[in-house]
Design a protein around this motif. Structure first.
Motif, PDB file in Angstrom:
ATOM      1  N   LEU A 162      13.690  38.664  23.052  1.00  0.00           N
ATOM      2  CA  LEU A 162      12.295  38.853  22.629  1.00  0.00           C
ATOM      3  C   LEU A 162      11.352  38.655  23.804  1.00  0.00           C
ATOM      4  O   LEU A 162      10.395  39.407  23.995  1.00  0.00           O
ATOM      5  CB  LEU A 162      11.931  37.868  21.520  1.00  0.00           C
ATOM      6  CG  LEU A 162      12.259  38.278  20.095  1.00  0.00           C
ATOM      7  CD1 LEU A 162      11.851  37.173  19.137  1.00  0.00           C
ATOM      8  CD2 LEU A 162      11.558  39.566  19.741  1.00  0.00           C
ATOM      9  N   LYS A 170      11.601  41.669  26.019  1.00  0.00           N
ATOM     10  CA  LYS A 170      10.903  42.806  25.401  1.00  0.00           C
ATOM     11  C   LYS A 170       9.389  42.643  25.620  1.00  0.00           C
ATOM     12  O   LYS A 170       8.688  43.596  25.973  1.00  0.00           O
ATOM     13  CB  LYS A 170      11.223  42.820  23.908  1.00  0.00           C
ATOM     14  CG  LYS A 170      10.659  43.997  23.170  1.00  0.00           C
ATOM     15  CD  LYS A 170      11.678  45.091  23.069  1.00  0.00           C
ATOM     16  CE  LYS A 170      11.065  46.316  22.408  1.00  0.00           C
ATOM     17  NZ  LYS A 170      11.936  47.485  22.551  1.00  0.00           N
ATOM     18  N   GLN A 171       8.933  41.424  25.384  1.00  0.00           N
ATOM     19  CA  GLN A 171       7.528  41.106  25.575  1.00  0.00           C
ATOM     20  C   GLN A 171       7.107  41.387  27.021  1.00  0.00           C
ATOM     21  O   GLN A 171       6.082  41.997  27.290  1.00  0.00           O
ATOM     22  CB  GLN A 171       7.329  39.616  25.258  1.00  0.00           C
ATOM     23  CG  GLN A 171       5.908  39.189  25.084  1.00  0.00           C
ATOM     24  CD  GLN A 171       5.355  39.723  23.792  1.00  0.00           C
ATOM     25  OE1 GLN A 171       6.018  39.711  22.770  1.00  0.00           O
ATOM     26  NE2 GLN A 171       4.128  40.215  23.827  1.00  0.00           N
ATOM     27  N   TYR A 219       6.912  45.231  27.767  1.00  0.00           N
ATOM     28  CA  TYR A 219       5.716  45.870  27.239  1.00  0.00           C
ATOM     29  C   TYR A 219       4.454  45.362  27.945  1.00  0.00           C
ATOM     30  O   TYR A 219       3.496  46.095  28.145  1.00  0.00           O
ATOM     31  CB  TYR A 219       5.620  45.664  25.730  1.00  0.00           C
ATOM     32  CG  TYR A 219       6.315  46.758  24.953  1.00  0.00           C
ATOM     33  CD1 TYR A 219       6.114  48.100  25.272  1.00  0.00           C
ATOM     34  CD2 TYR A 219       7.164  46.470  23.901  1.00  0.00           C
ATOM     35  CE1 TYR A 219       6.750  49.109  24.567  1.00  0.00           C
ATOM     36  CE2 TYR A 219       7.814  47.467  23.190  1.00  0.00           C
ATOM     37  CZ  TYR A 219       7.595  48.788  23.532  1.00  0.00           C
ATOM     38  OH  TYR A 219       8.207  49.788  22.832  1.00  0.00           O
ATOM     39  N   GLN A 220       4.494  44.083  28.325  1.00  0.00           N
ATOM     40  CA  GLN A 220       3.380  43.511  29.063  1.00  0.00           C
ATOM     41  C   GLN A 220       3.192  44.269  30.379  1.00  0.00           C
ATOM     42  O   GLN A 220       2.082  44.620  30.774  1.00  0.00           O
ATOM     43  CB  GLN A 220       3.693  42.036  29.365  1.00  0.00           C
ATOM     44  CG  GLN A 220       2.554  41.259  29.945  1.00  0.00           C
ATOM     45  CD  GLN A 220       1.433  41.185  28.958  1.00  0.00           C
ATOM     46  OE1 GLN A 220       1.653  40.934  27.775  1.00  0.00           O
ATOM     47  NE2 GLN A 220       0.217  41.428  29.410  1.00  0.00           N
TER      48      GLN A 220
END
Lengths: 257, 313
Positions: A6, A9-10, A13-14
């Motif tokens: 997670l 993934k964060q 996208y960040q």
């Protein structure tokens, strides 16, 4: 997904979001590099006494601007981005979702650190290519430790300073007012050889000079040992602990009104 | 517990004696609430009534001063990830990253949940299919609201909190949003809705509660609430100067712009008096209407204010 994926993934996208905002990306990268070029143009050809011998001022500026890069991405940018995220209700949205808060924060912090490292790498590469600066070899472990501790310290302080930021619009002013004066008295823009003793003593209270000086030791070609600066690293660690403590106790997910 | 609630229905939300104070200010002054599985429950109230505070306590966004709260069997004050996996939250005060696309945003949130719905389906459901690749910052206000709903839905929640879901929507987008809520009920979901549009509550809610000054002043099925008022409203307009009224008739409120409104338990009698009087005087009763009180009338009577004053909370 587990907490680590997670966070990754964060982070991904960040990073996507960051590069889509070209103005922000441009200034994040251009400011430190601009300082590197201008300061080298102005003072680059001077000699500077360092422990063990004399170096060109460029050998001072590469680690100094490297420190500035880490401070800018980890402290300045992180605090400003997080303040905007807090005001826009992004943090509140995350708080209501079943993502462990540390996964979210790690994603954000890791992004700031990666940008800082990327900038450091660009600054070091420019130093080698244009300014004839030697990269750390025997001091490489000390350099890595110093960089990592510096990044962690300024990320912690970036989250802690959010406590005194009333709203996102105020964040650039507050963050810059708290860090820019320190940079002038902390061996970042100007070597502090001729500064009055009390000023150096004052600067030594804060973490900026400790990071800068410890990084300079890593880049000192006359350094024959490992180049660790235990006192400077300890002061950084103390600031990191204080920053984390404040951040943990005061961090708010709610927009301030 | 409300005395008239049906104990045999499974309660998804149970609230007893909930209090919330901010310093001296008592925002919520002891409310009891029971929301059953698979119903749409609307919480109504004017500005500052305490609806948002109440809902945010149920969502885990706020702590409570006292009282018992259970949401799907969990205490929302404990910040339990297991509870968050089963609820969806659509608030007005939250946002998403502006430099991600619609698809990326919903995709990112879907990863937080153990059993998410297919991202494409959710985007289609809220009507953003054509904006999948649009950056959030380029969406209109209404589209952004729909993205909020998509983010709230993607975890396939059992219980969905919707805070003013259609504020700023044009009429067709509103119908679309209502369709989504009805769709959720048919899928067996529970919805807790706050709104200041009375027609929205009337159209969607199985039960409503009206909050005023931190207390629930009435609660029930919308049709029962309007019946409880039990009366008929006669409305008409008379153009020109104030001509008075036949003897024995009492107006609900001052005449505004020639608009008259009477509430009565004997509409036949009142209408007879009124029309006879008007014919004799040669007055035309423009827009004459005989209606049952709407939820809005009940609301105005209970709160002493127009619901639109509650905008923004």
């Amino acid at each position: 997904m587990n907490s680590l994926s997670l966070a990754l993934k964060q982070l991904r996208y960040q990073n996507t979001a960051f590069w889509r905002n070209p103005v922000a990306a441009f200034f994040t990268f251009v400011f430190p590099l601009m300082f590197l070029v201008i300061l080298n143009l102005l003072f680059g050809s001077h000699d500077l006494e360092v422990p063990g011998g004399t170096v060109n001022t460029s050998t001072f500026y590469v680690p100094a601007i490297g420190a500035l890069s880490v401070i800018t991405t980890c402290y300045t940018n992180l605090a400003i981005w997080m303040s905007f995220s807090r005001d826009e209700g992004i943090l509140k949205r995350i708080r209501g979702a079943p993502i462990p808060t540390w996964s979210f924060l790690v994603g954000r912090i890791a992004h700031a650190v990666l940008l800082g490292l990327l900038l450091m790498a660009i600054v070091a590469a420019a130093g080698v290519l244009f300014y004839d600066v030697d990269l750390p070899t025997n001091t490489l472990p000390a350099f890595v430790v110093t960089l990592a501790l510096g990044a962690a310290t300024f990320c912690a302080l970036g989250l802690a300073v959010m406590k005194v930021i009333p709203n996102a619009e105020a964040s650039p002013a507050i963050v810059n007012a708290s860090i820019l004066p320190l940079m002038f008295i902390s061996d970042i823009f100007i070597p502090l050889h001729d500064a009055p003793g009390w000023l150096t003593t004052f600067a030594n209270i804060f973490p900026v000079r400790h990071l800068s000086v410890a990084m300079q030791t890593s880049f000192n070609p006359f350094e024959e040992g490992l180049g660790f600066e235990p006192v400077h690293l300890l002061v950084l660690a103390a600031w990191m602990a204080a920053g984390m403590l404040i951040a943990l106790r005061t961090f708010s997910w709610e927009p301030r009104r | 517990m409300t005395p008239n609630s049906n104990e045999s229905l499974e309660a998804v939300i149970q609230v007893a004696g909930l209090h919330k104070s901010y310093g001296q200010l008592e925002a919520v002054r002891g409310i009891d609430l029971r929301v059953h599985r698979n119903e749409v429950f609307a919480l109504l109230g004017p500005n500052g009534a305490g609806k948002t505070t109440t809902v945010e306590i149920l969502e885990g966004h706020r702590s409570r001063t006292s009282g018992d709260v259970s949401v799907l069997g969990y205490d929302p004050g404990k910040n339990d990830r297991k509870l968050k996996e089963r609820i969806g939250i659509v608030l007005q005060s939250t946002g998403v990253e502006r430099y991600l696309t619609v698809f990326e945003t919903v995709d990112l949130f879907s990863k937080y949940y153990p059993h998410p719905l297919p991202v494409g389906d959710v985007i289609q459901m809220v009507g953003l299919g054509d904006q999948r690749k649009t950056l959030v910052r380029r969406l209109s206000g209404g589209q952004r609201r729909r993205l909020d709903v998509a983010v709230g839905l993607v975890g396939d929640p059992e219980l969905l909190f919707l805070d003013e879901p259609t504020t700023g929507f044009d009429p067709s987008a509103r119908r679309g949003a209502w369709e989504i809520v009805r769709n959720l009920r048919s899928l067996g979901k529970t919805v807790l809705l706050t709104t200041h549009y009375m027609d929205e509550a009337e159209a969607l809610a199985d039960r409503v509660a009206i909050m005023v000054k931190g207390r629930i002043v009435t609660e029930g099925v919308p049709s029962e609430l309007t019946q409880r008022k039990g009366r008929t409203i006669i409305r008409f307009r008379i153009d020109g100067e104030n001509v008075g009224l036949p003897e024995g008739l009492q107006l609900d409120q001052e005449v505004v712009n020639g608009a008259y409104s009477l509430t009565t338990d004997s509409p036949t009698h009142v209408l007879h008096l009124l029309t006879t009087w008007a014919v004799e005087k040669g007055i035309e009763l423009e827009d004459l209407a005989v209606t049952r009180p709407s939820l809005e009338d009940v609301f105005v009577e209970l709160t002493g204010a127009g619901p639109m004053e509650g905008e923004g909370m």
